[in-house]
Design an enzyme around this catalytic site. Structure first.
Site, PDB file in Angstrom:
ATOM      1  CG  ASN A 173     -16.789   6.734  -2.437  1.00 49.70           C
ATOM      2  OD1 ASN A 173     -17.456   7.696  -2.057  1.00 49.70           O
ATOM      3  ND2 ASN A 173     -16.950   6.184  -3.637  1.00 49.70           N
ATOM      4  N   GLY A 233     -24.374   8.231  -3.142  1.00 52.90           N
ATOM      5  CA  GLY A 233     -24.441   7.062  -2.273  1.00 52.90           C
ATOM      6  C   GLY A 233     -25.158   5.907  -2.944  1.00 52.90           C
ATOM      7  CD  GLU A 263     -21.977   9.187  -8.339  1.00 49.08           C
ATOM      8  OE1 GLU A 263     -22.265   7.985  -8.560  1.00 49.08           O
ATOM      9  OE2 GLU A 263     -21.051   9.544  -7.613  1.00 49.08           O
ATOM     10  CB  CYS A 286     -20.271   4.761  -7.412  1.00 49.70           C
ATOM     11  SG  CYS A 286     -19.644   6.377  -7.931  1.00 49.70           S
ATOM     12  CD  GLU A 290     -22.156  15.198  -8.079  1.00 48.44           C
ATOM     13  OE1 GLU A 290     -22.235  16.417  -7.850  1.00 48.44           O
ATOM     14  OE2 GLU A 290     -22.035  14.327  -7.215  1.00 48.44           O
TER      15      GLU A 290
END
Length: 518
Positions: A181, A256, A278, A312, A492
Site C-alpha cells: 500500500n 503487513g 506493524e 492499516c 516506526e
C-alpha cells in the site's frame, strides 16, 4: 528478474524526466527494461529457474512485468553485500552517515514527480497521494539523518572513583519486508532509522508492487553510500522466509497482515532475532455530539478512503453519538458520492484503483456479506468502470458507507482493507469505550470532541498505539507509529525507533583494586 515492463502512464505534457531504466516506446507509453533486484551497488538479473509471476498495473489491469522471485543463492549474495557494507558504514561517525543521507533526501526531492508517477502506475493510488508519500519518505530520511550524530550512551558514576558507561551500537544487517500500500514510503521508513544507527539494509518489497523500492537503493548508491548498504531482493513468502532464517541477518522489520506477522515472528525467534511488526487494524473513530461536525466528517473520510481504503490504521468503525447520527450520515454520504474516481495520474482524481483484481473482489464480497447480515448500503460498494477505454480493465469500485451496523457484523469485526466505512451509533462515553476496545487489534483510534477533558480521558482508555484527537491518519515522521495487542510490536518513526535498531552495551571501569571473595 524483470523481463519486460510496458506501462501506459498517460504522462502529462510537462511530466518529469523518465528514470534511467525507463524509455518511451510510443505516445504516452513507457517501457522499463532494467532488473528490479539490487545488491552490491547494481541492478541484478535473477539466476533462479523458477515460475514467473505477473505484476499488474491496477489502473488498467494490464501486465506490467514478469517477476522471478529470488532464491537462496541470491538472498545470500544480497546479505553478504550488506554485511560487507556494514563493516565500513558502522565505523563512520554519525555526522558522516548523516551527510550521505541528506544527499539522498535531496535527490528524492528533485525526482519527486518521477518517483510518484512510478508509484502510481504500480500501486494505483492517486498522483496527489503518491507525491505526499514521496515527501514522507524524504522527510523520514532527513529526520533520521538529524539523529545520526546525536546517538550517545550514558555515564554512571560508581563508588571509589569507578564508573560505568553504555554504548548504543548497531545490530548489523537488518531486513525490511514491505507492504503493497505504501511501497516507496515503507522502504524509506525502514531503511532510514537502520542506516542512521549504522546498520545496513536488505529490503524485500511486496511482489505486487516491486517497482519503486529499487529506485531508493539506486539513490543511496548514487550519493556515495558503500556498495551493499541498501539492497533490494524481490519475491514472495519463500524469499521472505530465506531472509528471516539467514544467519547473518540481525533484525527483521515487517509491515503487513497479522497472520504473516505471526509467521515472521516465529521464524525470527529461531535465531532469537528482534522484530518490529506493524500489522493490521480495525480501528475505532469516536464522534461525540459536541464535536465540530465539519471536521468530524472530514476526519471520517480521511480515516476510510485514503489510498482506496487500503491503510492499516484506517478508522473503519465510525461510532457516532445518536443525537447527531442523521446529520453526520447525510453529510458523509453526500461527500462520499462526490469523490472523483478514475485515472490515478490525473490531478482531479481523488480515488484510484485498488491494488489487484483478487483484492477488489475480496472487498466487494465484504459489502455483499454486510448486506446479508443486515447492514444498509448508504452509497457505493459497487464495481466502477471508468469512461476512458484504457482504464476499463482496472480495479475500481465506488467508496462505500454502511449504515445500521452492529458490533457482531463481519464488516465491523474483520479488517476489510478497502474503501468501506461502517457507521455505528452510541449513547454514552462508557459504552462506546467498551465497544471500541472490543477487538484483538489496537493499531489506531480517534476521537472528535470539543471537550478537552473528555478527549484526554477517552484517549487514556483507548487500547491503541496511535491515537488522534480531532484529526485522523496524520503520520509525521517525528512521532512514533505502531500498535497494541495483535497490531504489532515496536514502533516506526520518532526517536524511540533508534532503540529498535541498536543494542546497548554496558562497560564497567574499575579505578581501584579488585575486591575478591577468594
Amino acid at each position: 528478474m524483470l523481463q519486460r515492463l510496458a506501462a501506459s502512464l498517460r504522462r502529462p505534457a510537462a511530466a518529469a524526466p523518465l528514470p534511467a531504466a525507463v524509455r518511451c516506446v510510443s505516445s504516452g507509453s513507457v517501457e522499463v527494461t532494467a532488473p528490479l533486484n539490487f545488491w552490491a551497488g547494481k541492478r541484478r538479473n535473477s539466476q533462479e529457474k523458477c515460475n514467473k509471476e505477473h505484476v499488474y498495473e491496477p489502473a488498467t489491469g494490464r501486465v506490467l512485468c514478469h517477476l522471478e522471485p529470488c532464491g537462496a543463492a541470491e538472498v545470500d549474495q544480497a546479505v553478504k553485500a550488506a554485511k560487507l557494507a556494514f563493516g565500513h558504514w558502522s565505523r563512520m561517525s554519525g555526522m558522516e552517515r548523516a551527510r550521505i543521507m541528506i544527499d539522498a533526501a535531496h535527490i528524492i526531492e528533485s525526482r519527486r514527480e518521477e518517483i510518484a508517477q512510478m508509484e502510481v502506475v504500480n500501486n494505483g493510488k492517486s498522483i496527489t497521494e503518491a507525491r505526499l508519500d514521496v515527501d514522507s519518505a524524504r522527510l523520514c530520511i532527513e529526520y533520521y539523518a538529524g539523529l545520526a550524530g546525536t546517538l550517545a550512551g550514558q555515564h554512571v558514576q560508581l563508588p571509589g572513583g569507578s564508573f560505568a558507561y553504555t554504548r548504543r551500537e548497531p545490530l548489523g544487517v537488518c531486513v525490511g519486508i514491505g507492504a503493497w500500500n505504501y511501497p516507496f514510503q515503507i522502504a524509506a521508513w525502514k531503511s532510514a532509522p537502520a542506516l542512521a544507527c549504522g546498520n545496513s539494509m536488505v529490503f524485500k518489497p511486496s511482489p505486487v508492487t516491486p517497482v519503486t523500492a529499487v529506485m531508493l537503493a539506486e539513490i543511496f548508491a548514487e550519493v556515495g553510500a558503500p556498495e551493499g548498504l541498501v539492497n533490494v531482493v524481490q519475491g514472495g513468502q519463500e524469499t521472505g522466509s530465506l531472509l528471516c532464517h539467514h544467519p547473518d541477518v540481525a533484525k527483521v522489520s515487517f509491515t503487513g497482515s497479522v497472520p504473516t506477522g505471526k509467521k515472521i515472528m516465529a521464524m525470527a525467534s529461531r535465531g532469537v532475532k528482534p522484530v518490529t511488526l506493524e500489522l493490521g487494524g480495525k480501528s475505532p473513530l469516536l464522534i461525540f455530539q459536541d464535536g465540530d461536525l465539519e471536521n468530524a466528517v472530514k476526519g471520517a473520510l480521511m480515516a476510510n478512503f485514503l489510498s482506496q481504503g487500503q491503510v492499516c490504521s484506517n478508522g473503519t468503525r465510525v461510532f457516532v453519538q445518536r443525537d447527531i447520527l442523521p446529520e453526520f450520515v447525510e453529510e458523509v454520504v453526500k461527500r462520499t458520492k462526490a469523490i472523483k474516481i478514475g485515472d490515478p495520474l490525473l490531478e482531479s482524481t481523488r480515488m484510484g484503483a485498488l491494488v489487484s483484481r483478487p483484492h477488489l473482489e475480496k472487498v466487494l464480497s465484504f459489502v455483499e456479506q454486510a448486506k446479508k447480515e443486515g447492514a444498509a448500503v448508504l452509497c457505493g460498494g459497487e464495481p466502477f468502470v471508468p469512461s476512458d477505454p484504457k482504464l476499463r480493465g482496472g480495479y475500481y469500485m465506488t467508496p462505500c458507507v454502511l449504515g445500521d451496523c452492529t458490533d457482531e457484523m463481519t464488516c465491523v469485526k474483520e479488517e476489510i482493507f478497502g474503501p468501506v466505512m461502517s457507521v455505528l451509533s452510541f449513547e454514552t462515553e462508557e459504552e462506546v469505550l467498551q465497544r471500541a476496545n472490543d477487538t484483538t487489534m489496537g493499531l489506531a483510534a480517534g476521537v472528535f470532541t470539543r471537550d478537552v477533558r473528555r478527549a484526554h480521558r477517552v484517549v487514556e482508555h483507548l487500547k491503541a498505539g496511535s491515537c488522534f484527537i480531532n484529526n485522523y491518519n496524520i503520520t509525521p515522521v517525528e512521532v512514533p507509529f505502531g500498535g497494541f495487542k495483535m497490531s504489532g510490536i515496536g514502533r516506526e518513526n520518532g526517536q524511540v525507533t533508534i532503540e529498535h535498531y541498536t543494542q546497548l552495551k554496558t562497560v564497567f571501569v574499575e579505578m581501584g583494586d579488585v575486591d575478591s571473595l577468594f
